[in-house]
Motif scaffolding. Structure first.
Motif, PDB file in Angstrom:
ATOM      1  N   LYS A  56       0.824  -1.212   0.000  1.00 47.97           N
ATOM      2  CA  LYS A  56       0.000   0.000   0.000  1.00 47.97           C
ATOM      3  C   LYS A  56       0.856   1.261   0.000  1.00 47.97           C
ATOM      4  O   LYS A  56       0.359   2.343  -0.312  1.00 47.97           O
ATOM      5  N   CYS A  57       2.133   1.135   0.346  1.00 47.44           N
ATOM      6  CA  CYS A  57       3.051   2.276   0.370  1.00 47.44           C
ATOM      7  C   CYS A  57       3.715   2.522  -0.986  1.00 47.44           C
ATOM      8  O   CYS A  57       4.403   3.528  -1.162  1.00 47.44           O
ATOM      9  N   VAL A  58       3.539   1.607  -1.936  1.00 45.61           N
ATOM     10  CA  VAL A  58       4.182   1.709  -3.251  1.00 45.61           C
ATOM     11  C   VAL A  58       3.216   2.356  -4.234  1.00 45.61           C
ATOM     12  O   VAL A  58       2.107   1.878  -4.440  1.00 45.61           O
ATOM     13  N   THR A  59       3.663   3.463  -4.847  1.00 46.80           N
ATOM     14  CA  THR A  59       2.796   4.187  -5.774  1.00 46.80           C
ATOM     15  C   THR A  59       3.112   3.923  -7.242  1.00 46.80           C
ATOM     16  O   THR A  59       2.266   4.155  -8.097  1.00 46.80           O
TER      17      THR A  59
ATOM     18  N   GLU B 193       8.483   3.811  -6.374  1.00 49.49           N
ATOM     19  CA  GLU B 193       8.247   5.013  -5.571  1.00 49.49           C
ATOM     20  C   GLU B 193       7.428   4.587  -4.361  1.00 49.49           C
ATOM     21  O   GLU B 193       6.430   3.868  -4.511  1.00 49.49           O
ATOM     22  N   VAL B 194       7.870   5.025  -3.186  1.00 44.10           N
ATOM     23  CA  VAL B 194       7.162   4.687  -1.956  1.00 44.10           C
ATOM     24  C   VAL B 194       6.746   5.960  -1.219  1.00 44.10           C
ATOM     25  O   VAL B 194       7.378   7.007  -1.369  1.00 44.10           O
ATOM     26  N   VAL B 195       5.695   5.839  -0.430  1.00 43.09           N
ATOM     27  CA  VAL B 195       5.234   6.924   0.433  1.00 43.09           C
ATOM     28  C   VAL B 195       5.042   6.341   1.831  1.00 43.09           C
ATOM     29  O   VAL B 195       4.273   5.391   2.018  1.00 43.09           O
ATOM     30  N   ASP B 196       5.779   6.886   2.784  1.00 45.46           N
ATOM     31  CA  ASP B 196       5.683   6.492   4.196  1.00 45.46           C
ATOM     32  C   ASP B 196       5.865   4.992   4.417  1.00 45.46           C
ATOM     33  O   ASP B 196       5.117   4.364   5.182  1.00 45.46           O
ATOM     34  N   LEU B 197       6.871   4.423   3.775  1.00 47.73           N
ATOM     35  CA  LEU B 197       7.203   3.010   3.982  1.00 47.73           C
ATOM     36  C   LEU B 197       7.877   2.874   5.350  1.00 47.73           C
ATOM     37  O   LEU B 197       8.921   3.480   5.594  1.00 47.73           O
ATOM     38  N   PRO B 198       7.279   2.094   6.271  1.00 49.08           N
ATOM     39  CA  PRO B 198       7.827   2.006   7.635  1.00 49.08           C
ATOM     40  C   PRO B 198       9.013   1.045   7.734  1.00 49.08           C
ATOM     41  O   PRO B 198       8.930  -0.107   7.297  1.00 49.08           O
ATOM     42  N   VAL B 199      10.103   1.543   8.312  1.00 49.25           N
ATOM     43  CA  VAL B 199      11.319   0.743   8.492  1.00 49.25           C
ATOM     44  C   VAL B 199      11.961   1.098   9.836  1.00 49.25           C
ATOM     45  O   VAL B 199      11.610   2.099  10.468  1.00 49.25           O
ATOM     46  N   PHE B 200      12.922   0.288  10.222  1.00 49.47           N
ATOM     47  CA  PHE B 200      13.769   0.539  11.387  1.00 49.47           C
ATOM     48  C   PHE B 200      15.215   0.554  10.911  1.00 49.47           C
ATOM     49  O   PHE B 200      15.559  -0.129   9.940  1.00 49.47           O
ATOM     50  N   VAL B 201      16.066   1.286  11.603  1.00 46.20           N
ATOM     51  CA  VAL B 201      17.498   1.255  11.305  1.00 46.20           C
ATOM     52  C   VAL B 201      18.071   0.021  11.993  1.00 46.20           C
ATOM     53  O   VAL B 201      18.065  -0.075  13.215  1.00 46.20           O
TER      54      VAL B 201
END
Length: 177
Positions: A135-138, A157-165
């Motif tokens: 859902k984050c991939v446009t 292209e992504v929008v607000d893709l949640p990740v951790f370092v």
């Protein structure tokens, strides 16, 4: 993701230096997907040319093999692949200019050292959330290795893709006890 740093892709070295292992982030902008077989080809091209092809210098590589389009989106699902499978290639790609990789799970000591040596980061996403992450991939477009199907090199292209370092530029990691 609450209390997460919003980061624009491609990531610059200044932004990377502010990140710490364990930080939560939301990524927005272009990144590239690539998996095992594509990494073999990319390393061959890097060796032959002496530089990263396809504009990958300064970019983020997401270890993912997306599914076909669904629900009006570019992919039905796109989840992180076990990153250790790409440990054979990551140090060379960091040294050639890739600034971040994204997958799931622990990385080797060699990858941790390469992040510290090059000022790169390893980002990690939650496994099992591939439908949500889609859902984050446009948008998505194949750049190279189309014959590899899901393992092709794609620019997404992504929008607000949640990740951790997972590993920061100092080599600190979330995977040590």
């Amino acid at each position: 993701m609450r209390n997460a740093a919003s980061l624009s892709l491609p990531l610059d070295r200044e932004a990377l230096c502010r990140l710490r292992a364990g930080d939560r982030c939301l990524l927005t902008g272009p990144m590239y997907t690539l998996r095992d077989a594509g990494h073999l080809r990319l390393l061959e091209e890097l060796s032959a040319e002496g530089a990263l092809p396809y504009g990958l210098a300064g970019q983020t590589v997401f270890y993912a093999g997306p599914t076909p389009p669904a629900a009006g989106r570019p992919f039905g699902a796109v989840g992180p692949t076990t990153a250790s499978r790409m440990d054979f290639a990551a140090p060379a790609l960091y040294r050639a200019g890739v600034v971040a990789t994204l997958g799931k799970g622990k990385r080797s000591e060699e990858v941790r050292r390469a992040c510290a040596e090059t000022g790169s980061v390893y980002l990690t996403a939650v496994g099992g959330a591939a439908a949500y992450l889609a859902k984050c991939v446009t948008s998505s477009r194949i750049i190279a290795y189309a014959d590899l199907g899901t393992e092709a090199l794609r620019r997404i292209e992504v929008v607000d893709l949640p990740v951790f370092v997972g590993i920061d530029v100092a080599g600190n990691t979330i995977f040590e006890a």
